[in-house]
Design an enzyme around this catalytic site. Structure first.
Site, PDB file in Angstrom:
ATOM      1  N   HIS A  79      40.077  53.141  41.067  1.00  0.00           N
ATOM      2  CA  HIS A  79      39.361  52.333  42.069  1.00  0.00           C
ATOM      3  C   HIS A  79      40.325  51.239  42.599  1.00  0.00           C
ATOM      4  O   HIS A  79      41.480  51.007  42.151  1.00  0.00           O
ATOM      5  CB  HIS A  79      38.527  51.111  41.388  1.00  0.00           C
ATOM      6  CG  HIS A  79      37.374  51.952  40.497  1.00  0.00           C
ATOM      7  ND1 HIS A  79      37.525  52.555  39.151  1.00  0.00           N
ATOM      8  CD2 HIS A  79      36.090  52.424  40.872  1.00  0.00           C
ATOM      9  CE1 HIS A  79      36.421  53.188  38.958  1.00  0.00           C
ATOM     10  NE2 HIS A  79      35.587  53.100  39.666  1.00  0.00           N
ATOM     11  N   TYR A  81      40.042  48.145  43.251  1.00  0.00           N
ATOM     12  CA  TYR A  81      40.242  46.913  42.532  1.00  0.00           C
ATOM     13  C   TYR A  81      41.318  46.955  41.563  1.00  0.00           C
ATOM     14  O   TYR A  81      41.744  45.876  40.855  1.00  0.00           O
ATOM     15  CB  TYR A  81      38.721  46.497  41.929  1.00  0.00           C
ATOM     16  CG  TYR A  81      38.034  47.344  40.751  1.00  0.00           C
ATOM     17  CD1 TYR A  81      38.682  47.423  39.512  1.00  0.00           C
ATOM     18  CD2 TYR A  81      37.119  47.875  41.428  1.00  0.00           C
ATOM     19  CE1 TYR A  81      37.984  48.075  38.729  1.00  0.00           C
ATOM     20  CE2 TYR A  81      36.238  48.820  40.357  1.00  0.00           C
ATOM     21  CZ  TYR A  81      36.687  48.922  39.091  1.00  0.00           C
ATOM     22  OH  TYR A  81      36.075  49.837  38.409  1.00  0.00           O
ATOM     23  N   GLU A  82      41.579  48.305  41.094  1.00  0.00           N
ATOM     24  CA  GLU A  82      42.644  48.454  39.894  1.00  0.00           C
ATOM     25  C   GLU A  82      44.078  48.074  40.627  1.00  0.00           C
ATOM     26  O   GLU A  82      45.201  48.297  39.975  1.00  0.00           O
ATOM     27  CB  GLU A  82      42.769  49.743  39.396  1.00  0.00           C
ATOM     28  CG  GLU A  82      41.369  49.732  38.571  1.00  0.00           C
ATOM     29  CD  GLU A  82      41.059  51.178  37.953  1.00  0.00           C
ATOM     30  OE1 GLU A  82      41.519  51.578  36.849  1.00  0.00           O
ATOM     31  OE2 GLU A  82      40.631  52.113  38.677  1.00  0.00           O
ATOM     32  N   ALA A 109      27.907  54.508  39.630  1.00  0.00           N
ATOM     33  CA  ALA A 109      27.192  53.512  38.999  1.00  0.00           C
ATOM     34  C   ALA A 109      27.214  52.253  40.030  1.00  0.00           C
ATOM     35  O   ALA A 109      28.072  52.229  40.829  1.00  0.00           O
ATOM     36  CB  ALA A 109      27.735  53.032  37.554  1.00  0.00           C
ATOM     37  N   MET A 207      31.590  49.723  43.982  1.00  0.00           N
ATOM     38  CA  MET A 207      33.054  49.569  44.054  1.00  0.00           C
ATOM     39  C   MET A 207      33.467  50.927  44.555  1.00  0.00           C
ATOM     40  O   MET A 207      34.971  50.750  44.027  1.00  0.00           O
ATOM     41  CB  MET A 207      33.635  48.856  43.045  1.00  0.00           C
ATOM     42  CG  MET A 207      32.777  47.428  42.919  1.00  0.00           C
ATOM     43  SD  MET A 207      33.135  46.500  41.239  1.00  0.00           S
ATOM     44  CE  MET A 207      31.838  45.094  41.114  1.00  0.00           C
ATOM     45  N   ASN A 231      21.549  48.380  37.312  1.00  0.00           N
ATOM     46  CA  ASN A 231      21.196  47.054  37.405  1.00  0.00           C
ATOM     47  C   ASN A 231      20.527  46.814  38.678  1.00  0.00           C
ATOM     48  O   ASN A 231      20.844  47.332  39.698  1.00  0.00           O
ATOM     49  CB  ASN A 231      22.319  45.870  37.081  1.00  0.00           C
ATOM     50  CG  ASN A 231      23.413  46.134  38.103  1.00  0.00           C
ATOM     51  OD1 ASN A 231      24.111  47.058  37.800  1.00  0.00           O
ATOM     52  ND2 ASN A 231      23.612  45.169  38.958  1.00  0.00           N
TER      53      ASN A 231
HETATM   54  N1  HPA Z   1      27.653  45.391  42.185  1.00  0.00           N
HETATM   55  C1  HPA Z   1      28.648  46.326  42.474  1.00  0.00           C
HETATM   56  N2  HPA Z   1      29.126  47.171  41.695  1.00  0.00           N
HETATM   57  C2  HPA Z   1      28.198  47.871  40.605  1.00  0.00           C
HETATM   58  C3  HPA Z   1      27.135  47.069  40.081  1.00  0.00           C
HETATM   59  C4  HPA Z   1      26.804  45.703  40.937  1.00  0.00           C
HETATM   60  O1  HPA Z   1      25.691  45.031  41.001  1.00  0.00           O
HETATM   61  N3  HPA Z   1      26.599  47.710  39.403  1.00  0.00           N
HETATM   62  C5  HPA Z   1      27.326  48.657  38.988  1.00  0.00           C
HETATM   63  N4  HPA Z   1      28.375  48.842  39.824  1.00  0.00           N
END
Ligand code: HPA
Length: 269
Positions: A79, A81-82, A109, A207, A231
């Protein structure tokens, strides 16, 4: 040696060009274990492959057959962000293309901005909004790979998406559809950001994936993408967001996603 050379050598006489690439995101890697006649190679042994370090990401390439279809599976991804340079994210996708695949299915995800698509549900992506602040095609263009300016008007292939819908229906799994908004992370969003993203037209936030979609379109791969919703986005639900939580809820969606993808891949044979 390039990554393609290493893979061909490892597969030896058993090398079969994959029709399809599959990228398995956070907590979604289980499908790789179902690949038959598998040649598995850790990313660290593949020249140019960025190696991620996030829990839930195995970091290996698996070449073989899934439901009768020759595939190459990327189990886990690196990613932005890494601290991985965004142009390095191009290497795995270009390797999928160079091995002979015509299409790529990307999974991730993601958080949901649609209350109807709650944790554990699946969302096929129809389009994206890139707020990562980065584009993997930045820098000199290799005209042998693709054009300088890549149109993204039809980035998410209609036929592949219809295939995903048919597979989901066959498995009795609800498949939502929506627009994925990509941020760099690694912090989750603020409630104000999520309200803003909602007005921008986002249905899911995550992300990853967008750099891969851009690179895939650049080199002529057809693209499908599915988010496993882990989520409701920040400020929309009561649960506290955490990576552990993401992985727990990914397991619920992963079971459905595996069934849908196996049926989808079978239809590509
Ligand atoms: N935001 C960003 N990246 C994610 C989320 C989120 O709520 N859930 C899983 N990856």
């Amino acid at each position: 040696m390039t990554a393609v050379d290493v893979i061909r050598e490892a597969a030896g006489d058993g090398f079969v060009a994959p029709r399809l690439g599959l990228v398995l995101g956070s907590g979604l890697g289980g499908l790789a274990d179902a690949v038959q006649d598998a040649t598995a190679i850790p990313y660290k042994d593949l020249p140019g492959f960025p190696v991620g370090s996030v829990a839930g990401h195995a970091g290996r390439l698996v070449l073989g057959t899934l439901e009768g279809t020759p595939v190459v599976v990327l189990q886990g991804r690196a990613h932005l962000y890494e601290g991985i340079p965004v142009s390095d994210l191009a290497v795995p996708v270009r390797t999928v293309r160079a091995l002979g695949a015509e299409s790529i299915v990307l999974t991730n995800a993601a958080g949901s901005l649609n209350p109807e698509a709650g944790p554990g549900s699946l969302m096929a992506l129809t389009d994206h909004i890139n707020l990562m602040g980065a584009n993997p095609l930045t820098g000199p263009n290799d005209d042998a790979l693709g054009p300088r300016f890549v149109p993204l008007g039809d980035a998410y292939d209609l036929e592949l998406r219809a295939g995903l819908r048919a597979a989901a229906e066959g498995e009795d799994v609800e498949l939502h559809e929506g627009v994925y908004l990509a941020v760099s992370g690694p912090s989750f969003e603020t409630p104000a950001e999520i309200r803003a993203f909602k007005t921008l037209g986002a249905d899911a936030v995550g992300m990853s994936t967008v750099p891969e979609v851009i690179v895939a379109r650049h080199c002529g791969l057809r693209v499908a993408a599915v988010s496993a919703i882990t989520n409701l986005a920040e400020g929309m639900g009561t649960e506290k967001l955490s990576h552990e939580h993401t992985l727990q809820n990914a397991a619920v969606a992963a079971e459905k996603l595996q069934r849908v993808l196996r049926r989808f891949v079978e239809a590509q044979a």
